[in-house]
Design a protein around this motif. Sequence first.
Motif, short mmCIF file in Angstrom:
data_model
loop_
_atom_site.label_atom_id
_atom_site.label_comp_id
_atom_site.label_asym_id
_atom_site.label_seq_id
_atom_site.Cartn_x
_atom_site.Cartn_y
_atom_site.Cartn_z
N GLY A 126 22.56 -42.22 -79.13
CA GLY A 126 22.12 -40.70 -79.11
C GLY A 126 20.60 -41.11 -79.31
N VAL A 127 19.64 -40.01 -78.95
CA VAL A 127 18.21 -39.82 -79.26
C VAL A 127 17.91 -38.61 -79.79
CG1 VAL A 127 17.70 -39.27 -77.06
CG2 VAL A 127 15.93 -40.27 -78.47
N THR A 128 17.10 -38.40 -81.08
CA THR A 128 16.63 -37.36 -81.44
C THR A 128 15.13 -37.08 -81.27
OG1 THR A 128 18.38 -37.08 -83.06
CG2 THR A 128 16.66 -35.75 -83.63
N ARG A 129 14.72 -36.10 -80.68
CA ARG A 129 13.18 -35.66 -80.72
C ARG A 129 12.93 -34.53 -81.62
NH1 ARG A 129 11.45 -33.37 -76.56
NH2 ARG A 129 9.34 -34.57 -76.30
N VAL A 130 11.88 -34.91 -82.81
CA VAL A 130 11.34 -33.61 -83.43
C VAL A 130 10.23 -33.23 -82.93
CG1 VAL A 130 10.94 -33.07 -86.06
CG2 VAL A 130 12.73 -34.85 -85.42
N ASP A 131 10.13 -31.97 -82.46
CA ASP A 131 8.76 -31.42 -81.89
C ASP A 131 7.75 -31.11 -82.87
OD1 ASP A 131 7.23 -28.44 -81.09
OD2 ASP A 131 7.95 -29.98 -79.23
N ARG A 132 6.41 -31.71 -82.72
CA ARG A 132 5.49 -31.45 -84.13
C ARG A 132 5.09 -30.14 -84.04
NH1 ARG A 132 0.74 -34.20 -85.60
NH2 ARG A 132 -1.14 -32.85 -85.80
N ASP A 133 5.02 -29.23 -82.99
CA ASP A 133 4.82 -27.84 -83.29
C ASP A 133 6.01 -26.93 -83.86
OD1 ASP A 133 2.25 -28.43 -82.13
OD2 ASP A 133 3.21 -27.95 -80.19
N THR A 134 7.16 -27.28 -83.59
CA THR A 134 8.08 -26.23 -83.91
C THR A 134 8.90 -26.92 -85.00
OG1 THR A 134 9.64 -26.88 -82.35
CG2 THR A 134 8.44 -25.15 -81.84
N ASP A 135 8.80 -28.26 -85.35
CA ASP A 135 9.59 -28.89 -86.59
C ASP A 135 11.14 -28.80 -86.07
OD1 ASP A 135 7.63 -30.38 -87.86
OD2 ASP A 135 7.54 -28.85 -89.09
N GLU A 136 11.39 -28.64 -84.89
CA GLU A 136 12.75 -28.35 -84.36
C GLU A 136 13.40 -29.65 -83.80
OE1 GLU A 136 13.08 -25.43 -81.56
OE2 GLU A 136 12.93 -23.72 -83.04
N ALA A 137 14.75 -30.10 -84.26
CA ALA A 137 15.22 -31.26 -83.69
C ALA A 137 15.96 -31.18 -82.56
CB ALA A 137 15.92 -32.11 -85.00
N THR A 138 15.86 -31.86 -81.41
CA THR A 138 16.72 -32.00 -80.35
C THR A 138 17.69 -33.23 -80.25
OG1 THR A 138 15.23 -30.39 -79.40
CG2 THR A 138 16.85 -31.33 -77.69
N TYR A 139 18.75 -33.21 -80.00
CA TYR A 139 19.67 -34.27 -79.92
C TYR A 139 20.23 -34.44 -78.53
CZ TYR A 139 23.57 -37.74 -80.79
OH TYR A 139 24.35 -38.71 -80.83
N THR A 140 20.09 -35.66 -78.20
CA THR A 140 20.54 -36.03 -76.64
C THR A 140 21.42 -37.12 -76.74
OG1 THR A 140 18.61 -35.06 -75.71
CG2 THR A 140 20.08 -36.44 -74.31
N ARG A 141 22.83 -37.22 -76.19
CA ARG A 141 23.62 -38.26 -76.38
C ARG A 141 23.26 -39.19 -75.28
NH1 ARG A 141 28.36 -40.06 -78.41
NH2 ARG A 141 28.39 -38.21 -79.76
N LEU A 142 23.09 -40.42 -75.38
CA LEU A 142 23.02 -41.57 -74.39
C LEU A 142 24.07 -41.54 -73.63
CD1 LEU A 142 20.93 -43.97 -76.60
CD2 LEU A 142 20.07 -42.29 -75.07
N PRO A 143 23.87 -42.15 -72.22
CA PRO A 143 24.91 -42.36 -71.34
C PRO A 143 26.03 -43.49 -71.69
CG PRO A 143 23.15 -43.18 -70.33
CD PRO A 143 22.68 -42.55 -71.69
N LYS A 144 25.76 -44.20 -72.59
CA LYS A 144 26.32 -45.42 -72.92
C LYS A 144 25.94 -45.77 -74.46
CE LYS A 144 25.79 -49.54 -71.94
NZ LYS A 144 25.71 -50.86 -70.91
N THR A 145 26.65 -46.51 -75.14
CA THR A 145 25.90 -47.21 -76.40
C THR A 145 25.24 -48.57 -75.96
OG1 THR A 145 27.80 -46.29 -77.59
CG2 THR A 145 26.61 -48.15 -78.66
N TYR A 146 23.93 -48.62 -76.52
CA TYR A 146 23.01 -49.48 -76.21
C TYR A 146 22.91 -50.60 -77.53
CZ TYR A 146 21.90 -47.27 -71.90
OH TYR A 146 21.82 -46.49 -70.79
N ASP A 147 22.96 -51.75 -77.29
CA ASP A 147 23.18 -52.86 -78.31
C ASP A 147 22.13 -53.67 -78.39
OD1 ASP A 147 23.69 -54.37 -80.56
OD2 ASP A 147 25.38 -55.49 -79.49
N GLY A 148 21.12 -53.70 -79.65
CA GLY A 148 19.89 -54.56 -79.35
C GLY A 148 18.69 -54.13 -80.54
N THR A 149 17.57 -54.46 -80.25
CA THR A 149 16.68 -54.20 -80.97
C THR A 149 15.80 -53.03 -80.54
OG1 THR A 149 16.31 -56.31 -82.14
CG2 THR A 149 14.51 -54.95 -82.04
N PRO A 150 15.77 -51.89 -81.04
CA PRO A 150 14.96 -50.66 -80.62
C PRO A 150 13.37 -50.91 -80.58
CG PRO A 150 15.57 -50.11 -82.78
CD PRO A 150 15.98 -51.54 -82.51
#
Length: 759
Positions: free
Chosen positions: A618-642
């Motif tokens: 999953g990926v979370t974005r924290v908006d600079r202006d609103t400080d709101e967090a939006t979570y999105t599930r990834l289509p699969k699990t990705y294994d590795g170095t981010p």
Amino acid sequence: MSLRGGDPEEIGGYPLEARLGSGGMGTVFLGRSASGRPVAIKLIHQQFADDDEFRIRFRQEVAAARRVSGAFTAAVIDADPEAQHPWMATTFIEGPTLAQRITEQGPFGGAELRRLAIGLTEALRDIHRAGVVHRDLKPSNVVLSPEGPRVIDFGISRAADQQTLTMTGRVIGTPPFMSPEQLQTPRGVGPRSDVFSLATLLVYAATGQGPFDADSPYMTAYQVVHEPPSLGEVPGALRAVVEPCLAKDPDDRPSADELLVRLRDLPSDLGGAAGAVIAGPRCTRETDTQHHLPADDATPAPTAPAPVAPAPTAVPDAAETGTPAPLGRRLRRRWRPALAAALAVAAIGGGVAVLRAGDSDGPGGGTGDQGQDIAAAGARLPGGFEPWRKTVPGGRADIPDELRCEARGDALFCGGGGVVATRIRLSDGSRVWTEKSPGVPMQGMHMVGVTDDTVLGFRLAAQDDPANPATEVVAIDADKGRELWSVQSGAQSTAVTNRTQDAVVVGTTVVTVDAANSRFEARRAHSGKVTWKQPFPAGRQCAPVTAGTRLYAMCAPRAELAATDVRHPDLRAVDLTSGSLGEPVAVRGPAVPVGTSGDSLVLLHERHEGPAMVGYDGVTRVDRDTDEATYTRLPKTYDGTPGMADGTVFVTGRTGLVTALDPATGRKKWSRQTGVEGLSGPVSGDGDGLLYFSSASGRVAALTSRKGEQRWSTNPRADGLAGEVGASARVSVEGSVVVVAAAKNTVFAFDATKPPKSG
């Protein structure tokens, strides 16, 4: 294939889950390590356990497999050749064998055939560079993994510098894929015997038949020694390259390195073999005894692009193709030791394959990123620049280490572990000054940052001096190299953010965690003057996180930290003037910050199965202006170095598969197999449209940002392991100069418009 009656329940402490196959020498089982990682365990048949010759063969297999463990083979995890029932455990490789793929889908053709040829040849080149002759290349010893072909089973291999084992007159091998010298004078077999066998494999892949097939193994062996190969159905371009490899005299064959050059010059689409057919029952039985899925359990995997092939095709996800994930993928677990062990290639000379400007995904050229080549006008170099390679001495020369570097004009600043910081001239690699650290290097602890006049680094106390603090943040004058000030620092950020970053630089301010891990402290970088102190919220432990010019406190409940199970972290904006904390923004944990998209902070959610971290889902974005967090599930699990660059999230697998993800939607943009193991990164080029990834051995892969097309990749430049899992980027770019930090404090630089040549 489930276990059978009489099969053991565990081998060497590894519980067994399934039988993968059985052959003449042993049986291969699917097992599980203590951390949950799937492993393939080869158990020698009981009738051979007391056979001294077979024990010697098995010891040779273990030694050879350990020697070549890397991106193109199955790494040895454990073994006991001296046990009453000898066994060896290796990494589990999912995918069908080449034999299964041909049986089920027919011969390869076009670009797919070209990629297979290049991938297998690069594997053979690296095996030979490790000083090993395989001696049993055949279709059942090639596994077509999702990340490219893998060569397995070193049961009759030998080191090139050792005498061949005399097997009391037995001819060992598989006649349709053996070289003439193997059949006539096995003691004289060398690397070019493998080249012969590889050529027979490529003919088989292109036509479904071997070049010397006959009605019996005896007739096949005769034809191998005395008759010309049957190549009529091989595509003409490939035939011209393969035919010299099938010369009867080894001296008339090219080496694996020479063959690789010739294969790279082939057109992108080789075409198909007219009238190609699947061979009938083979004259030599090839029983599946390897560490991969048997045909009835495996979904055929696509052949991944070769590491340096021009504009390779993208690797699709199961979610996009509708193809169910193979059992091996469903079983896979994350192995996360301090260092992901992978044997470095023996030859350390720098090399690169540079692609021609007209190369594209298909015949006739194309568009896309081709116009943004790294040789663009205006690329900058320091005056008098020449490529260089240096080693920076650290405080503990006996402990391997890795630096991280940041360039400011002609000044290159590096630090990490045994080096607080060093200044190097970018133009020629000469050192201006170095400040060493006496302590033992810590994984992931590198330089804090650089301002216009100050370099900030970590200093670790010597183990024999417990009176000194374990960790200090040290400020050094950028010009003179003298220490300006130092302060004790906490060292708990890894537990909160899964990154070793207990201090950060924002503008001209340095923010640290105090030694008691109870508050943030802010100082002016050059003077060390304290500007504010901010206690952590009650019951929580925090770490500093930057997003562009903004500072966040990432905090987690101390109870969850004590249980090493951080599920409820939060983020709070930090006022850089006063240190005051904003309202908490809940984040789904455990999570790791990876970078920024615009001004939004991006974090990846870790997926755990029990205590093991198996990847990111999953990926979370924290908006600079609103400080709101939006979570999105990834289509699969990705294994590795981010990593993150140009507003895109990247995950690089241990064997070099790079996947680009949109942080807003979670959608996969592209996926590319580089063949460079242990990559970290990426780092954006300076206006060249490229992304640079690098490994601890100094190998660099350059991919286009938009589509992930591979422009070039280099050979190893340092004798190192694959590096830490989750490593930060090792590359920095200044103008057209690419600076790479590799194992053992090796730093080198080259002009991106003129990468190092092969050889």
